[in-house]
Scaffold this motif. Structure first.
Motif, PDB file in Angstrom:
ATOM      1  N   VAL A 220       0.837  -1.199   0.000  1.00 16.40           N
ATOM      2  CA  VAL A 220       0.000   0.000   0.000  1.00 16.40           C
ATOM      3  C   VAL A 220       0.874   1.251   0.000  1.00 16.40           C
ATOM      4  N   SER A 221       0.241   2.373  -0.336  1.00 12.89           N
ATOM      5  CA  SER A 221       0.966   3.638  -0.466  1.00 12.89           C
ATOM      6  C   SER A 221       1.439   4.137   0.898  1.00 12.89           C
ATOM      7  N   GLN A 222       2.416   5.022   0.842  1.00 15.95           N
ATOM      8  CA  GLN A 222       2.921   5.685   2.038  1.00 15.95           C
ATOM      9  C   GLN A 222       2.663   7.191   1.916  1.00 15.95           C
ATOM     10  N   PRO A 223       2.154   7.908   2.922  1.00 13.68           N
ATOM     11  CA  PRO A 223       1.697   7.322   4.185  1.00 13.68           C
ATOM     12  C   PRO A 223       0.479   6.425   3.981  1.00 13.68           C
ATOM     13  N   ARG A 224       0.285   5.513   4.898  1.00 10.43           N
ATOM     14  CA  ARG A 224      -0.773   4.518   4.726  1.00 10.43           C
ATOM     15  C   ARG A 224      -2.157   5.150   4.846  1.00 10.43           C
TER      16      ARG A 224
ATOM     17  N   LEU B  43       2.777  -5.004   6.202  1.00 10.52           N
ATOM     18  CA  LEU B  43       2.524  -3.811   5.398  1.00 10.52           C
ATOM     19  C   LEU B  43       3.797  -3.454   4.645  1.00 10.52           C
ATOM     20  N   VAL B  44       3.693  -3.397   3.348  1.00 11.29           N
ATOM     21  CA  VAL B  44       4.861  -3.232   2.479  1.00 11.29           C
ATOM     22  C   VAL B  44       4.634  -2.011   1.595  1.00 11.29           C
ATOM     23  N   PRO B  45       5.639  -1.141   1.438  1.00  8.03           N
ATOM     24  CA  PRO B  45       5.453   0.046   0.588  1.00  8.03           C
ATOM     25  C   PRO B  45       5.507  -0.302  -0.901  1.00  8.03           C
ATOM     26  N   TYR B  46       5.008   0.628  -1.705  1.00 10.55           N
ATOM     27  CA  TYR B  46       5.049   0.466  -3.156  1.00 10.55           C
ATOM     28  C   TYR B  46       6.488   0.343  -3.651  1.00 10.55           C
ATOM     29  N   VAL B  47       6.635  -0.314  -4.801  1.00  8.42           N
ATOM     30  CA  VAL B  47       7.899  -0.346  -5.530  1.00  8.42           C
ATOM     31  C   VAL B  47       7.663   0.329  -6.871  1.00  8.42           C
TER      32      VAL B  47
END
Length: 279
Positions: free
Chosen positions: A128-132, A154-158
């Motif tokens: 999901v995007s950051q900030p969540r 919870l993993v940030p976008y690549v």
């Protein structure tokens, strides 16, 4: 002789309005109806949406369907040095279910959390995007209440060019979206990203995607919002994942689901309009 191309990427009368004003949605639809007939060409994302646009606006020429698919280079050449399994700290063999994309309520991610007590070996990763988004905090809180927080990651976008490669170490790509008009009529971006990652897909019974998954055999379908049916679908896939992954070996299947193939169609739209200008 300026030409106008209308990119209709959703059915406006069927959206969930993002402005609460009671006249906003009516005004948007009226605006679209007023100007739709002036377009020299229309492009859209699916055949069912093309049908709706023809009916809604009386279009005399069928819209060209251009898929929301990744570039071939993104899946064939630009391999990510990262993997979602490594990002979650999981060893090979640990069942990993992934959702990648917007985390709004109507995307149905809560079913993935509610099911974890019945899938005791499985982990869930939300890319999901950051900030969540605020809804993610609700999901984390619910995971804690169920005692499964250690299996939620919870993993940030690549970068876009790495998505398919990054996701490929997961076991299942999940699309648990709810029934809304626009959810029924498109193969959304993550459908193609999961496919290029060679992931079996577990999708809710929204019309077009569930029909496609049943047609190809690349995954299983469950009733939207139904936790028990979701668990059933996940267990079926985990019992024989290679049966679903092997679908992607069909000649031409993934090649048709690339931006390169879609761009050829879009080029055709503009080439036709340019030829009309030069007459």
């Amino acid at each position: 002789d300026t030409k106008l191309v209308w990119d209709a990427h959703e059915f406006l009368p069927g959206i969930k309005p993002w402005n609460p004003h009671p006249r906003w949605h009516l005004a948007q639809c009226a605006h679209e109806r007023e100007y739709a007939g002036y377009a020299d060409a229309v492009v859209t994302v699916s055949e069912p949406l093309a049908d709706l646009l023809i009916k809604e606006h009386g279009l005399t020429k069928r819209p060209t369907v251009v898929l929301n698919a990744p570039e071939a280079i993104a899946v064939d050449e630009l391999k990510s040095g990262r993997s979602i399994r490594a990002s979650c700290g999981l060893e090979p063999g640990v069942p990993l279910l992934v959702y990648s994309g917007t985390a709004s309520v109507q995307r149905g991610l809560d079913v993935m959390i509610e099911a974890l007590p019945q899938l005791p070996e499985a982990h869930v990763a939300l890319v999901v995007s950051q900030p969540r988004p605020a809804n993610v905090a609700t999901l984390v809180k619910r995971a804690a209440e169920l005692g499964v927080q250690s299996r939620l990651h919870l993993v940030p976008y690549v970068p876009a060019t790495e998505v398919a490669s990054f996701l490929s170490s997961a076991d299942i790509g999940v699309i648990p979206i709810h029934h809304y008009p626009n959810h029924e009529i498109a193969l959304i971006t993550k459908f193609f990203e999961y496919s290029h990652a060679h992931l079996p897909i577990v999708v809710s019974d929204v019309r077009l995607m569930s029909d496609k998954v049943r047609e190809t055999g690349q995954g299983e379908v469950f009733v939207a919002k139904d936790v028990q049916d979701y668990v059933r679908a996940v267990k079926l896939v985990l019992a024989d994942p290679e049966k679903y992954r092997s679908v992607y070996d069909q000649p031409g299947l993934l090649a048709a689901w690339t931006w390169d193939a879609a761009a050829d169609l879009l080029d055709g739209v503009y080439s036709t309009l340019r030829a009309e200008q030069s007459r």
